[in-house]
Scaffold this motif. Sequence first.
Motif, PDB file in Angstrom:
ATOM      1  N   LEU A 253       0.662  -1.947 -14.317  1.00 21.98           N
ATOM      2  CA  LEU A 253       1.921  -1.589 -13.668  1.00 21.98           C
ATOM      3  C   LEU A 253       1.683  -0.614 -12.520  1.00 21.98           C
ATOM      4  CD1 LEU A 253       4.996  -1.612 -13.502  1.00 21.98           C
ATOM      5  CD2 LEU A 253       5.045   0.127 -15.294  1.00 21.98           C
ATOM      6  N   ILE A 254       0.838   0.379 -12.745  1.00 20.98           N
ATOM      7  CA  ILE A 254       0.556   1.372 -11.703  1.00 20.98           C
ATOM      8  C   ILE A 254      -0.172   0.728 -10.521  1.00 20.98           C
ATOM      9  CG2 ILE A 254      -0.748   3.453 -11.174  1.00 20.98           C
ATOM     10  CD1 ILE A 254      -0.227   4.363 -14.060  1.00 20.98           C
ATOM     11  N   ILE A 255      -1.180  -0.100 -10.824  1.00 20.78           N
ATOM     12  CA  ILE A 255      -1.968  -0.710  -9.752  1.00 20.78           C
ATOM     13  C   ILE A 255      -1.121  -1.688  -8.946  1.00 20.78           C
ATOM     14  CG2 ILE A 255      -3.921  -2.228  -9.254  1.00 20.78           C
ATOM     15  CD1 ILE A 255      -5.382  -0.988 -11.610  1.00 20.78           C
ATOM     16  N   VAL A 256      -0.392  -2.562  -9.630  1.00 23.45           N
ATOM     17  CA  VAL A 256       0.447  -3.530  -8.933  1.00 23.45           C
ATOM     18  C   VAL A 256       1.563  -2.821  -8.162  1.00 23.45           C
ATOM     19  CG1 VAL A 256       2.056  -5.444  -9.246  1.00 23.45           C
ATOM     20  CG2 VAL A 256      -0.084  -5.398 -10.527  1.00 23.45           C
ATOM     21  N   GLY A 257       2.123  -1.769  -8.748  1.00 24.88           N
ATOM     22  CA  GLY A 257       3.143  -1.005  -8.044  1.00 24.88           C
ATOM     23  C   GLY A 257       2.614  -0.363  -6.780  1.00 24.88           C
ATOM     24  N   PHE A 258       1.385   0.141  -6.837  1.00 26.53           N
ATOM     25  CA  PHE A 258       0.778   0.747  -5.653  1.00 26.53           C
ATOM     26  C   PHE A 258       0.522  -0.298  -4.570  1.00 26.53           C
ATOM     27  CE2 PHE A 258      -3.108   2.025  -3.330  1.00 26.53           C
ATOM     28  CZ  PHE A 258      -2.615   3.160  -2.714  1.00 26.53           C
ATOM     29  N   VAL A 259       0.038  -1.488  -4.983  1.00 26.25           N
ATOM     30  CA  VAL A 259      -0.209  -2.560  -4.012  1.00 26.25           C
ATOM     31  C   VAL A 259       1.118  -3.004  -3.372  1.00 26.25           C
ATOM     32  CG1 VAL A 259      -0.992  -4.943  -3.743  1.00 26.25           C
ATOM     33  CG2 VAL A 259      -2.319  -3.337  -5.143  1.00 26.25           C
ATOM     34  N   PHE A 260       2.159  -3.110  -4.190  1.00 28.12           N
ATOM     35  CA  PHE A 260       3.471  -3.479  -3.668  1.00 28.12           C
ATOM     36  C   PHE A 260       3.967  -2.444  -2.662  1.00 28.12           C
ATOM     37  CE2 PHE A 260       8.203  -3.472  -4.289  1.00 28.12           C
ATOM     38  CZ  PHE A 260       8.439  -4.676  -3.665  1.00 28.12           C
ATOM     39  N   PHE A 261       3.733  -1.175  -2.971  1.00 31.94           N
ATOM     40  CA  PHE A 261       4.116  -0.101  -2.051  1.00 31.94           C
ATOM     41  C   PHE A 261       3.355  -0.226  -0.727  1.00 31.94           C
ATOM     42  CE2 PHE A 261       3.436   4.241  -0.403  1.00 31.94           C
ATOM     43  CZ  PHE A 261       4.748   4.617  -0.196  1.00 31.94           C
ATOM     44  N   LEU A 262       2.074  -0.592  -0.801  1.00 32.45           N
ATOM     45  CA  LEU A 262       1.289  -0.779   0.423  1.00 32.45           C
ATOM     46  C   LEU A 262       1.877  -1.894   1.289  1.00 32.45           C
ATOM     47  CD1 LEU A 262      -2.426  -0.433  -0.788  1.00 32.45           C
ATOM     48  CD2 LEU A 262      -1.045   1.240   0.470  1.00 32.45           C
ATOM     49  N   TRP A 263       2.286  -2.993   0.645  1.00 35.40           N
ATOM     50  CA  TRP A 263       2.900  -4.083   1.403  1.00 35.40           C
ATOM     51  C   TRP A 263       4.172  -3.609   2.105  1.00 35.40           C
ATOM     52  CZ3 TRP A 263       1.546  -8.867   2.912  1.00 35.40           C
ATOM     53  CH2 TRP A 263       0.446  -9.467   2.305  1.00 35.40           C
ATOM     54  N   LEU A 264       4.981  -2.833   1.404  1.00 35.02           N
ATOM     55  CA  LEU A 264       6.226  -2.347   1.998  1.00 35.02           C
ATOM     56  C   LEU A 264       5.962  -1.430   3.182  1.00 35.02           C
ATOM     57  CD1 LEU A 264       8.373  -1.513  -1.171  1.00 35.02           C
ATOM     58  CD2 LEU A 264       8.542  -3.529   0.299  1.00 35.02           C
ATOM     59  N   ILE A 265       5.020  -0.512   3.008  1.00 38.44           N
ATOM     60  CA  ILE A 265       4.789   0.507   4.029  1.00 38.44           C
ATOM     61  C   ILE A 265       3.989  -0.023   5.214  1.00 38.44           C
ATOM     62  CG2 ILE A 265       3.678   2.737   4.465  1.00 38.44           C
ATOM     63  CD1 ILE A 265       6.282   2.874   2.877  1.00 38.44           C
ATOM     64  N   LEU A 266       2.970  -0.829   4.935  1.00 38.77           N
ATOM     65  CA  LEU A 266       2.060  -1.264   5.997  1.00 38.77           C
ATOM     66  C   LEU A 266       2.438  -2.596   6.631  1.00 38.77           C
ATOM     67  CD1 LEU A 266      -1.389  -0.258   4.450  1.00 38.77           C
ATOM     68  CD2 LEU A 266       0.033   1.020   6.061  1.00 38.77           C
ATOM     69  N   HIS A 267       3.377  -3.324   6.006  1.00 39.65           N
ATOM     70  CA  HIS A 267       3.730  -4.619   6.596  1.00 39.65           C
ATOM     71  C   HIS A 267       5.232  -4.777   6.813  1.00 39.65           C
ATOM     72  CE1 HIS A 267       3.577  -8.812   7.660  1.00 39.65           C
ATOM     73  NE2 HIS A 267       4.338  -9.141   6.629  1.00 39.65           N
ATOM     74  N   PHE A 268       6.002  -4.787   5.731  1.00 37.28           N
ATOM     75  CA  PHE A 268       7.414  -5.137   5.850  1.00 37.28           C
ATOM     76  C   PHE A 268       8.229  -4.098   6.614  1.00 37.28           C
ATOM     77  CE2 PHE A 268       6.127  -7.577   2.039  1.00 37.28           C
ATOM     78  CZ  PHE A 268       6.496  -8.837   2.475  1.00 37.28           C
ATOM     79  N   PHE A 269       7.930  -2.817   6.449  1.00 36.65           N
ATOM     80  CA  PHE A 269       8.735  -1.774   7.095  1.00 36.65           C
ATOM     81  C   PHE A 269       7.958  -1.037   8.185  1.00 36.65           C
ATOM     82  CE2 PHE A 269      10.841  -2.439   3.043  1.00 36.65           C
ATOM     83  CZ  PHE A 269      12.165  -2.490   3.425  1.00 36.65           C
ATOM     84  N   ARG A 270       6.850  -1.597   8.599  1.00 39.19           N
ATOM     85  CA  ARG A 270       6.066  -0.949   9.673  1.00 39.19           C
ATOM     86  C   ARG A 270       6.500  -1.506  11.015  1.00 39.19           C
ATOM     87  NH1 ARG A 270       1.252  -2.207  12.321  1.00 39.19           N
ATOM     88  NH2 ARG A 270       1.014  -4.038  10.999  1.00 39.19           N
TER      89      ARG A 270
END
Length: 202
Positions: free
Chosen positions: A92-109
């Motif tokens: 959960l922690i690892i997948v949550g962190f990866v999901f956060f990376l997608w949000l910050i570095l791709h979808f909302f960048r």
Amino acid sequence: MPSAATPAATYTTIPISGVDVISRSTQNLSASLSRCRPWPEFLATTSAFDFPPSLSAAYPRFRCNASYFSVNYAIIITACAAISLISSPIALIIVGFVFFLWLILHFFREDPLLIWGHHVSDWAVILGLVLVTIAALWITGPLNSLSIGVGVGLLISIAHGVLRNPEGLFLDENDAVSNGLIVSKPAAPSTRSGGISFNPPV
């Protein structure tokens, strides 16, 4: 006197540091989450739910609800995915962190990324995120549970979007125009107010 032609100004986007990119992306994410509709309005009452009169009417209804409750649906899908991994906290922690990376570095960048003085292209960012995602899923192995959780969240969202009667839901003007739910047309010269003519979806 003949006037000299003035060259048009050109603007280039200057890459900013990774810290600033993350900060601005986080602000964009926060602004997007603030568009979450109130949950009492999302759940409404039983009278707000009914079957669409026909299959052809189901898609426009779902499209309107998806535009209005898009953030709510995203939260539901994310919550279902998280619940599916609750038995494996590390995953959960690892997948949550990866999901956060997608949000910050791709979808909302919105800005080019600069790392150690080098500009990182969008394709390089996506490739890096894909590799990190594959590695995280391979290490933790939660793909089956995660797929079930996401599937349940999608089913809940689709069912709500089809059954929720959108009457009385009003999108912001800019959101409705950008999603194609209303069409802005220049007013006829004979109109008194000028402005915009709105055609709601059928």
